[in-house]
Design an enzyme around this catalytic site. Structure first.
Site, PDB file in Angstrom:
ATOM      1  N   CYS A  26     -38.970   8.165  -0.320  1.00 44.26           N
ATOM      2  CA  CYS A  26     -37.741   7.746  -0.287  1.00 44.26           C
ATOM      3  C   CYS A  26     -37.001   8.844   0.587  1.00 44.26           C
ATOM      4  CB  CYS A  26     -37.281   7.377  -1.716  1.00 44.26           C
ATOM      5  SG  CYS A  26     -36.910   8.972  -2.550  1.00 44.26           S
ATOM      6  N   CYS A  63     -36.845  12.225  -1.660  1.00 41.39           N
ATOM      7  CA  CYS A  63     -37.995  12.996  -1.193  1.00 41.39           C
ATOM      8  C   CYS A  63     -38.303  13.446   0.172  1.00 41.39           C
ATOM      9  CB  CYS A  63     -39.171  12.166  -1.848  1.00 41.39           C
ATOM     10  SG  CYS A  63     -39.069  11.932  -3.574  1.00 41.39           S
ATOM     11  N   GLU A  65     -43.224  13.337  -5.656  1.00 39.01           N
ATOM     12  CA  GLU A  65     -43.190  14.447  -4.602  1.00 39.01           C
ATOM     13  C   GLU A  65     -42.425  15.484  -4.833  1.00 39.01           C
ATOM     14  OE1 GLU A  65     -42.602  10.490  -2.479  1.00 39.01           O
ATOM     15  OE2 GLU A  65     -42.298  10.886  -4.510  1.00 39.01           O
ATOM     16  N   HIS A  80     -39.294  12.056  -9.150  1.00 37.19           N
ATOM     17  CA  HIS A  80     -40.367  11.481  -8.273  1.00 37.19           C
ATOM     18  C   HIS A  80     -41.572  12.319  -8.186  1.00 37.19           C
ATOM     19  CE1 HIS A  80     -37.340   8.465  -6.188  1.00 37.19           C
ATOM     20  NE2 HIS A  80     -37.177   8.667  -7.421  1.00 37.19           N
TER      21      HIS A  80
END
Length: 164
Positions: A86, A89, A58, A56
């Site tokens: 999410c 993260c 992040e 992801h």
């Protein structure tokens, strides 16, 4: 909420990262980590490219920033993300001791900073993140809607009609 000019500049940089994801046919989410008014980490979603569920924006930005400072602790840093992080993260943000989170639009299906749950400000953990939402939200939403509309049109073409 009105943010200072530098906050918009950093979120714009995160949107530029999200556009890279869009161009790579990835869910268009981008992130930048900032320390003392300087971007020290960048990332965009690369889940499909890397065949890695943890790739992801992040996570990539945190890794980049940690490599830059030579430490896993980023407690004097802020992160700017186009979409609410999410659970995974948000956990990484907590573990890396990120101080502030600025995000654009809420993720009502997976968001962990106010929509589905709020791990960032959970009273049971030893670190809290100051969370600010809505920064360039319409731009972030527009990019997401465009991406998913494109995906739907590939799957269900409507004789030239665009799905919204």
């Amino acid at each position: 909420m009105i943010f200072s000019e530098d906050k918009y500049r950093f979120m714009y940089a995160a949107l530029q990262e999200a556009e890279k994801a869009f161009e790579d046919d990835e869910v268009p989410i981008g992130a930048v980590v900032v320390y003392q008014d300087k971007i020290i980490g960048r990332g965009y979603n690369q889940v499909e490219r890397l065949k890695d569920a943890t790739a992801h924006a992040e996570m990539i930005a945190i890794t980049s920033a940690s490599n830059y400072v030579g430490n896993w602790r980023l407690n004097e840093c802020s992160i700017y993300v186009t979409v609410e992080p999410c659970i995974m993260c948000t956990g990484a943000l907590l573990n890396s001791r990120i101080n502030e989170l600025y995000f654009g639009t809420y993720d009502t299906k997976f968001g962990a900073c106010g929509s589905v749950c709020n791990l960032a400000e959970e009273f049971k953990v030893n670190h809290k993140i100051k969370v600010y939402s809505g920064l360039m939200a319409s731009e972030s939403e527009k990019l997401l809607k465009s991406f998913f509309s494109k995906k739907r049109n590939k799957i269900f073409p409507m004789d030239g009609d665009n799905l919204v």
